[in-house]
Design a protein around this motif. Structure first.
Motif, PDB file in Angstrom:
ATOM      1  N   GLN A  84      10.816   2.603  -1.747  1.00 22.62           N
ATOM      2  CA  GLN A  84      11.108   3.433  -0.587  1.00 22.62           C
ATOM      3  C   GLN A  84      10.608   4.863  -0.827  1.00 22.62           C
ATOM      4  N   GLY A  85      10.061   5.450   0.220  1.00 25.30           N
ATOM      5  CA  GLY A  85       9.488   6.789   0.097  1.00 25.30           C
ATOM      6  C   GLY A  85       7.988   6.772  -0.145  1.00 25.30           C
ATOM      7  N   THR A  86       7.420   5.594  -0.438  1.00 22.92           N
ATOM      8  CA  THR A  86       5.967   5.493  -0.591  1.00 22.92           C
ATOM      9  C   THR A  86       5.324   5.669   0.784  1.00 22.92           C
ATOM     10  N   GLU A  87       4.335   6.576   0.870  1.00 15.23           N
ATOM     11  CA  GLU A  87       3.731   6.877   2.155  1.00 15.23           C
ATOM     12  C   GLU A  87       2.222   6.646   2.130  1.00 15.23           C
ATOM     13  N   VAL A  88       1.690   6.278   3.308  1.00 20.56           N
ATOM     14  CA  VAL A  88       0.243   6.140   3.483  1.00 20.56           C
ATOM     15  C   VAL A  88      -0.156   6.930   4.718  1.00 20.56           C
ATOM     16  N   PHE A  89      -1.349   7.487   4.671  1.00 22.93           N
ATOM     17  CA  PHE A  89      -1.897   8.215   5.821  1.00 22.93           C
ATOM     18  C   PHE A  89      -2.741   7.225   6.608  1.00 22.93           C
ATOM     19  N   ALA A  90      -2.249   6.834   7.790  1.00 16.54           N
ATOM     20  CA  ALA A  90      -2.916   5.760   8.524  1.00 16.54           C
ATOM     21  C   ALA A  90      -2.650   5.896  10.014  1.00 16.54           C
ATOM     22  N   ASP A  91      -3.397   5.096  10.771  1.00 10.22           N
ATOM     23  CA  ASP A  91      -3.220   5.048  12.215  1.00 10.22           C
ATOM     24  C   ASP A  91      -1.801   4.571  12.524  1.00 10.22           C
ATOM     25  N   PRO A  92      -1.167   5.094  13.586  1.00  4.49           N
ATOM     26  CA  PRO A  92       0.192   4.662  13.933  1.00  4.49           C
ATOM     27  C   PRO A  92       0.314   3.155  14.174  1.00  4.49           C
ATOM     28  N   LEU A  93      -0.814   2.485  14.419  1.00  2.96           N
ATOM     29  CA  LEU A  93      -0.778   1.035  14.668  1.00  2.96           C
ATOM     30  C   LEU A  93      -0.780   0.211  13.394  1.00  2.96           C
ATOM     31  N   ILE A  94      -0.623   0.826  12.211  1.00  2.00           N
ATOM     32  CA  ILE A  94      -0.665   0.064  10.963  1.00  2.00           C
ATOM     33  C   ILE A  94       0.438  -0.992  10.897  1.00  2.00           C
ATOM     34  N   GLY A  95       1.524  -0.774  11.631  1.00  2.00           N
ATOM     35  CA  GLY A  95       2.582  -1.787  11.671  1.00  2.00           C
ATOM     36  C   GLY A  95       2.073  -3.119  12.188  1.00  2.00           C
ATOM     37  N   LYS A  96       1.099  -3.075  13.129  1.00  2.00           N
ATOM     38  CA  LYS A  96       0.518  -4.310  13.648  1.00  2.00           C
ATOM     39  C   LYS A  96      -0.237  -5.068  12.564  1.00  2.00           C
ATOM     40  N   VAL A  97      -0.782  -4.345  11.589  1.00  2.00           N
ATOM     41  CA  VAL A  97      -1.493  -5.002  10.486  1.00  2.00           C
ATOM     42  C   VAL A  97      -0.531  -5.913   9.730  1.00  2.00           C
ATOM     43  N   PHE A  98       0.624  -5.350   9.330  1.00  2.00           N
ATOM     44  CA  PHE A  98       1.596  -6.146   8.571  1.00  2.00           C
ATOM     45  C   PHE A  98       2.207  -7.236   9.446  1.00  2.00           C
ATOM     46  N   TYR A  99       2.391  -6.957  10.733  1.00  2.00           N
ATOM     47  CA  TYR A  99       2.908  -7.978  11.642  1.00  2.00           C
ATOM     48  C   TYR A  99       1.959  -9.174  11.704  1.00  2.00           C
ATOM     49  N   ASN A 100       0.646  -8.901  11.870  1.00  2.05           N
ATOM     50  CA  ASN A 100      -0.331  -9.984  11.948  1.00  2.05           C
ATOM     51  C   ASN A 100      -0.397 -10.788  10.652  1.00  2.05           C
ATOM     52  N   LEU A 101      -0.309 -10.109   9.517  1.00  4.19           N
ATOM     53  CA  LEU A 101      -0.347 -10.822   8.235  1.00  4.19           C
ATOM     54  C   LEU A 101       0.841 -11.769   8.107  1.00  4.19           C
ATOM     55  N   MET A 102       2.028 -11.285   8.466  1.00  6.40           N
ATOM     56  CA  MET A 102       3.209 -12.142   8.368  1.00  6.40           C
ATOM     57  C   MET A 102       3.183 -13.261   9.395  1.00  6.40           C
TER      58      MET A 102
END
Length: 597
Positions: A482-500
């Motif tokens: 927790q607290g690990t951060e990445v600088f990315a497009d706000p849509l990065i959540g869709k990346v992990f959603y698609n993988l799962m």
């Protein structure tokens, strides 16, 4: 005047000539008696399925023939034992007038040759009339490796006949419903000449398992031929158990054998035979010999038809099959209407594609003129706004057309609720669904890069995405600190959603999805791995191509596009068969490590 002298023959000579003469006169008089309906007899041949062999068939059914000859002296009845192989040719050639057979053969004969079912056989056991029968699946009791349908895989199986209802069809239905395909899963499948031979083959280890009709095992034990303790009997499924049924059984129960007349058989003869058979009682020699109780009017054989349809046996070997030509002839107008709607949808989709191409070309032209950058940027924003408006309107129009299409399809489906065309409705519905998915893709693709990249908590983003996926029994293990951060497009959540989502849907035996983050030199690696079937070696790079995949083919393509905005790369490094593993490499400048507890 002369007198004639009469000379008498000796007595012995007189007898020598007069006895043959008298016999000749009697035969001549008998031949001259007219043959009338009162003293003539009609030959009637009754074919019986010899499911236990020809000789056993004669022992069982000749007393019934003798009974008919006595009860109906105007007719001369003859028993014709028929094997599984020659019963159909005998009916086809008209070699018999009536036929007694199992309900599967009877249904095929009725469909092909127009036989008419007259009576249903009832067997008799311990004072109980039995109007149903089924199949029994057996193995030796010392074969501990054969205790379920799955255990039949790789085994040698013998059945009573390829058109025996109790000795094959009834069990074949249960075998298929348990996911076993004999032609693929059995080591061998042979058909014997009779039920008793099947039992003998199993006991003598010539076969690993066998299939016979109900009542055979009890009969063979009564005759001292076998001991039931030497055999293991497959139990019936609870959903069709029949408490009180006196015989051992493994399958669903079906109506007993049917007695039918051929189409050419005289109705008067048929009525007389039916009345005589209905008069048989359990205490009569004919009933005792055949081990039957009585004959009744035909019962409902619908369950037999259901079984034959399930296993695609005659006369239902082509059940559910419809040719394209028949489909066109029956539903021409609906097909034309659906085709027109599809053409409209394709045209609208092409319009959207052309608009997107114009957008890309305009962007390239504006980038060339740096001196007018501000004006170009303003113009580009305006163009994007209008284009997005156009795209939104176009998507809205397409969705409306899809709604109309789906309504027509649903209406057509309801109007033509036939299993013959079910596969075509499924294909049309799937096509509509894929078009809707493509429209959704264009909306999501427009959002990429619209908002500026931001620093995001990686652990929280993964957890939020996991809540949006229907995981079922799959477990998510999020080990990212927790607290690990990445600088990315706000849509990065869709990346992990698609993988799962891809892992859950296409991972096969998958039970777990694990996320972790590792530092490697000048970069950090975000890992998503599972224990599913993995990705084939020749598809590891192609899965990121647009349109490749089992669904829309846009999920991983979008994922790579989103990550590329902030120079994050993604690749698949898993071992086929051991699970998929996606590695997302983040430049050090776009990564902030969290603090471990």
């Amino acid at each position: 005047m002369k007198h004639l002298t009469v000379r008498h023959l000796p007595i012995t000579l007189q007898r020598k000539y007069w006895c043959p003469l008298l016999l000749l006169l009697v035969l001549t008089a008998w031949c001259m008696v007219p043959v009338t309906a009162e003293n003539a007899t009609t030959d009637v041949r009754i074919g019986v399925l010899a499911n236990q062999g020809i000789e056993t068939c004669r022992v069982l059914w000749q007393p019934t023939i003798d009974y008919l000859n006595t009860a109906l002296p105007r007719y001369h009845f003859e028993l014709v034992p028929l094997t599984f192989e020659n019963i159909t040719p005998a009916v086809a050639e008209g070699d018999v007038d009536f036929v007694l057979s199992n309900p599967g053969i009877d249904a095929a004969l009725e469909d092909t040759y127009g036989t008419s079912r007259m009576l249903t056989l009832n067997t008799y056991h311990d004072g109980q009339f039995i109007k149903e029968f089924g199949g029994v699946i057996i193995a030796r009791s010392d074969r501990g490796d054969i205790r379920s349908y799955l255990d039949l895989k790789g085994k040698r199986v013998v059945a009573a006949g390829n058109n025996s209802f109790g000795g094959w069809y009834s069990a074949y239905r249960e075998i298929l419903e348990h996911g076993i395909h004999p032609d693929r899963d059995f080591a061998s499948l042979t058909f014997s000449e009779s039920h008793t031979v099947v039992v003998d083959d199993v006991i003598s280890r010539k076969a690993d398992a066998g299939i016979v009709r109900t009542g055979i095992l009890e009969q063979m034990q009564e005759e001292g031929k076998i001991s039931l303790s030497d055999l293991y009997i497959f139990p019936p499924d609870d959903k069709f158990a029949s408490p009180g049924y006196p015989y051992l059984y493994s399958t669903r129960l079906y109506p007993e054998w049917a007695f039918s007349k051929l189409n050419r058989t005289d109705d008067t003869v048929a009525s007389s035979v039916a009345f005589a058979l209905l008069s048989i009682t359990p205490d009569m020699p004919a009933a005792k010999a055949a081990k039957m109780g009585r004959w009744t009017i035909p019962v409902n054989y619908e369950s037999v038809a259901d079984c034959l349809k399930e296993i695609r046996a005659p006369p239902y070997e082509n059940y559910g099959v419809i040719t394209p030509g028949e489909l066109v002839r029956q539903y021409l107008y609906w097909i034309v209407a659906v085709t027109i709607l599809i053409i409209i949808l394709v045209a609208l989709s092409a319009r959207l594609t052309i608009a997107n191409r114009k957008l890309r070309q305009l962007g390239q032209d504006l980038e060339e003129d740096i001196a007018e950058r501000k004006r170009v940027e303003a113009a580009l924003r305006e163009v994007n706004r209008k284009l997005n408006l156009l795209s939104g309107i176009t998507r809205h129009d397409i969705k409306n057309q899809l709604l109309v299409l789906d309504s027509f399809i649903a209406f057509l489906h309801k109007k033509t609720a036939s299993p013959d065309v079910e596969q075509y409705f499924s294909r049309i519905t799937e096509t509509s669904r894929r078009i809707a998915a493509m429209i959704q893709f264009t909306r999501e693709y427009e959002e990429i890069g619209v908002s500026s990249p931001v620093w995001q908590d990686l652990h929280a983003v993964i957890s939020t995405a996991a809540q949006q996926v229907t995981l079922g029994p799959v477990w998510i293990e999020n080990t990212v600190v927790q607290g690990t951060e990445v600088f990315a497009d706000p849509l990065i959540g869709k990346v992990f959603y698609n993988l799962m989502e891809n892992a859950v849907h296409y991972g096969g035996k998958i039970t777990r999805i694990r996320f972790l983050c590792e530092e490697s030199g000048e970069a950090a690696v975000i890992v998503c791995e599972d224990d599913g079937t993995g990705i084939a070696a020749d598809e590891k790079e192609r899965i990121f191509d647009k349109g490749f995949g089992k669904n829309t083919g846009f999920g991983l393509f979008l994922a790579r596009e989103i990550l590329t905005i902030t120079e994050i790369t993604i690749r698949e490094t898993g071992v086929p068969g051991a699970g998929a593993r996606f590695e997302m490499t983040v430049p050090k400048k776009n990564y902030r490590a969290g603090k471990k507890d």
